[in-house]
Design a protein around this motif. Structure first.
Motif, PDB file in Angstrom:
ATOM      1  N   PRO A 174       0.751  -1.216   0.069  1.00 45.43           N
ATOM      2  CA  PRO A 174       0.039  -0.032   0.043  1.00 45.43           C
ATOM      3  C   PRO A 174       0.842   1.239  -0.099  1.00 45.43           C
ATOM      4  CG  PRO A 174      -0.759  -1.794   1.760  1.00 45.43           C
ATOM      5  CD  PRO A 174       0.738  -1.854   1.311  1.00 45.43           C
ATOM      6  N   THR A 175       0.590   2.407  -0.759  1.00 46.44           N
ATOM      7  CA  THR A 175       0.749   3.520  -0.902  1.00 46.44           C
ATOM      8  C   THR A 175       0.290   4.413   0.417  1.00 46.44           C
ATOM      9  OG1 THR A 175      -0.465   4.331  -2.652  1.00 46.44           O
ATOM     10  CG2 THR A 175       1.719   3.624  -3.243  1.00 46.44           C
ATOM     11  N   VAL A 176       0.941   5.487   0.958  1.00 49.83           N
ATOM     12  CA  VAL A 176       0.775   6.135   2.080  1.00 49.83           C
ATOM     13  C   VAL A 176       0.967   7.555   1.535  1.00 49.83           C
ATOM     14  CG1 VAL A 176       1.184   6.810   4.364  1.00 49.83           C
ATOM     15  CG2 VAL A 176       1.374   4.462   3.782  1.00 49.83           C
ATOM     16  N   GLY A 177      -0.256   8.572   1.966  1.00 51.92           N
ATOM     17  CA  GLY A 177       0.052   9.952   1.813  1.00 51.92           C
ATOM     18  C   GLY A 177      -0.440  10.640   3.087  1.00 51.92           C
ATOM     19  N   LEU A 178       0.284  11.862   3.190  1.00 55.67           N
ATOM     20  CA  LEU A 178      -0.127  12.710   4.406  1.00 55.67           C
ATOM     21  C   LEU A 178      -0.837  13.633   3.934  1.00 55.67           C
ATOM     22  CD1 LEU A 178       0.532  13.488   7.300  1.00 55.67           C
ATOM     23  CD2 LEU A 178       2.670  14.701   6.591  1.00 55.67           C
ATOM     24  N   ILE A 179      -2.191  13.862   4.332  1.00 53.94           N
ATOM     25  CA  ILE A 179      -2.946  14.791   4.030  1.00 53.94           C
ATOM     26  C   ILE A 179      -2.608  16.041   4.192  1.00 53.94           C
ATOM     27  CG2 ILE A 179      -5.286  15.849   4.384  1.00 53.94           C
ATOM     28  CD1 ILE A 179      -6.348  13.097   4.200  1.00 53.94           C
ATOM     29  N   ASN A 180      -2.446  17.219   3.286  1.00 48.29           N
ATOM     30  CA  ASN A 180      -1.910  18.437   3.401  1.00 48.29           C
ATOM     31  C   ASN A 180      -2.470  19.490   2.752  1.00 48.29           C
ATOM     32  OD1 ASN A 180      -0.027  20.594   4.409  1.00 48.29           O
ATOM     33  ND2 ASN A 180       1.590  19.264   4.368  1.00 48.29           N
ATOM     34  N   ILE A 181      -2.268  20.812   2.770  1.00 47.93           N
ATOM     35  CA  ILE A 181      -2.773  22.059   1.953  1.00 47.93           C
ATOM     36  C   ILE A 181      -2.016  21.907   0.585  1.00 47.93           C
ATOM     37  CG2 ILE A 181      -3.572  23.227   3.881  1.00 47.93           C
ATOM     38  CD1 ILE A 181      -1.125  24.938   3.736  1.00 47.93           C
ATOM     39  N   GLY A 182      -0.964  21.179   0.460  1.00 49.66           N
ATOM     40  CA  GLY A 182      -0.173  21.327  -0.854  1.00 49.66           C
ATOM     41  C   GLY A 182       0.591  19.903  -0.773  1.00 49.66           C
ATOM     42  N   SER A 183       0.993  19.808  -1.987  1.00 51.85           N
ATOM     43  CA  SER A 183       2.068  18.305  -2.094  1.00 51.85           C
ATOM     44  C   SER A 183       3.549  18.900  -1.883  1.00 51.85           C
ATOM     45  CB  SER A 183       1.974  18.062  -3.714  1.00 51.85           C
ATOM     46  OG  SER A 183       2.124  18.975  -4.472  1.00 51.85           O
ATOM     47  N   GLU A 184       3.855  20.094  -1.749  1.00 51.71           N
ATOM     48  CA  GLU A 184       5.285  20.427  -1.477  1.00 51.71           C
ATOM     49  C   GLU A 184       5.496  19.859  -0.075  1.00 51.71           C
ATOM     50  OE1 GLU A 184       3.414  23.526  -4.293  1.00 51.71           O
ATOM     51  OE2 GLU A 184       2.942  22.472  -2.374  1.00 51.71           O
ATOM     52  N   ASP A 185       7.083  19.465   0.114  1.00 51.57           N
ATOM     53  CA  ASP A 185       7.214  18.809   1.428  1.00 51.57           C
ATOM     54  C   ASP A 185       7.681  20.013   2.461  1.00 51.57           C
ATOM     55  OD1 ASP A 185       9.733  20.009   0.392  1.00 51.57           O
ATOM     56  OD2 ASP A 185      10.637  18.430   0.440  1.00 51.57           O
ATOM     57  N   ASN A 186       7.466  21.273   1.930  1.00 55.65           N
ATOM     58  CA  ASN A 186       7.673  22.362   3.147  1.00 55.65           C
ATOM     59  C   ASN A 186       6.387  23.080   3.446  1.00 55.65           C
ATOM     60  OD1 ASN A 186       7.075  23.699   0.593  1.00 55.65           O
ATOM     61  ND2 ASN A 186       8.578  25.254   0.963  1.00 55.65           N
TER      62      ASN A 186
END
Length: 332
Positions: A174-186
């Motif tokens: 399974p792939t994992v994603g962290l929900i955020n306001i943008g895809s940038e790591d900062n």
């Protein structure tokens, strides 16, 4: 296999809860269902005798609007407490409730406890829900149990979500994603940035930050992780959008005779869309991290949702999902 249902929990309890339990019991004769609640009120809604349905009587229950902590203190024999004790004592194999989410969380934490083995201890349980995206299901957690989280909670949510995706959905890696306001790591708060670094350095198949819109459009990841505040907003927005889409289709199809004719031609497709977006079709959410199978059904659950919640519980029991969490998370 025995399943306890909090018969008094939910907006339409006990009528719809009882009806759903009867349908589930009729469809699976090897299943035993224990309805926990006011026996008189439960029997008022029973349509007949069911040999695989019993009642555990208690007159106390937590109402949807009540403060969970205060209600549980004042009502030591509340139906959710009685059901939680049954799960703790292994008198039942699973617990289902459509009632007060906070009361369910507090009762199970107090009387059942979190998963704990020699190598792993779950820090916080998470509500895990299956989001129906365009390409494939996505597991979202936490969907409301923990409004504020530490990074170490989020990485455990990701680990549990991967176990769910692997054993229940059937995804090998399974792939994992962290929900955020943008895809940038900062992007994001200090907690989100720290969580990003933990996930990036883990042995999970981490794909970085993801926005809710991309999750819903194409199922960008198999497991989407968030604190309970963010996750609950994502879930309720998705539910509201699903209901809006269904209402808009009905509205515009009824506008003129040609639309009505076209609507009749693709009626089956519309019916499937409604089914895909309907929360009742998915039964309920696993309260992941509790040392027992605990399913939270929607507060507006009607009989079909309760029946489907029983099916979810049966699947979790058969897949031994709690045992797998203890075994597989200890290896990480």
């Amino acid at each position: 296999m025995r399943i306890a249902i909090d018969a008094m929990g939910g907006d339409y309890a006990p009528a719809e809860t009882v009806k759903g339990a009867e349908k589930a019991a009729s469809g699976n004769k090897s299943l035993e269902i224990v309805l926990v609640g006011d026996e008189k009120k439960i029997k008022e809604h029973m349509s007949g005798d069911f040999p695989n349905i019993s009642i555990s009587h208690t007159e106390e229950y937590v109402e949807m609007h009540e403060s969970p902590s205060a209600a549980l203190r004042k009502k030591p024999n509340a139906s959710i407490i009685v059901a939680a004790k049954m799960l703790k004592e292994r008198k039942v194999d699973a617990l289902i409730s459509a009632g007060n989410t906070g009361a369910l969380l507090e009762a199970t934490l107090l009387y059942v406890g979190r998963i704990k083995t020699d190598k792993v201890k779950i820090k916080r349980p998470a509500i895990s829900v299956v989001l129906p995206t365009f390409n494939k299901p996505t597991i979202l957690l936490d969907a409301g149990a923990n409004p504020e989280c530490k990074p170490e909670y989020l990485i455990q949510f990701a680990q549990m979500g991967c176990i769910y995706s692997k054993h229940i959905i059937g995804v090998d890696n399974p792939t994992v994603g962290l929900i955020n306001i943008g895809s940038e790591d900062n992007k994001g708060s200090a907690v989100i940035k720290a969580s990003y670094e933990l996930l990036k350095s883990s042995n999970l198949n981490f794909k970085g930050n993801v926005e809710p819109s991309t999750i819903m459009k194409n199922g960008e990841v198999d497991v989407a992780v968030a604190d309970g505040f963010t996750g609950n907003i994502v879930l309720k927005t998705a539910e509201g959008t699903g209901e809006l889409v269904t209402r808009l289709i009905k509205k515009h199809v009824s506008n003129n005779i040609f639309a009505k004719i076209g609507g009749l031609l693709i009626k089956g497709a519309f019916r499937q869309i409604k089914k895909d977006l309907d929360h009742s079709e998915h039964g309920g959410a696993l309260l992941f991290g509790i040392d027992g199978i605990c399913i939270k059904a929607h507060g507006r659950a009607k009989h079909d949702a309760i029946e489907n919640a029983v099916k979810v519980a049966v699947r979790m029991i058969n897949k031994e999902i709690i045992k797998k969490v203890g075994e597989e998370m200890s290896e990480k």
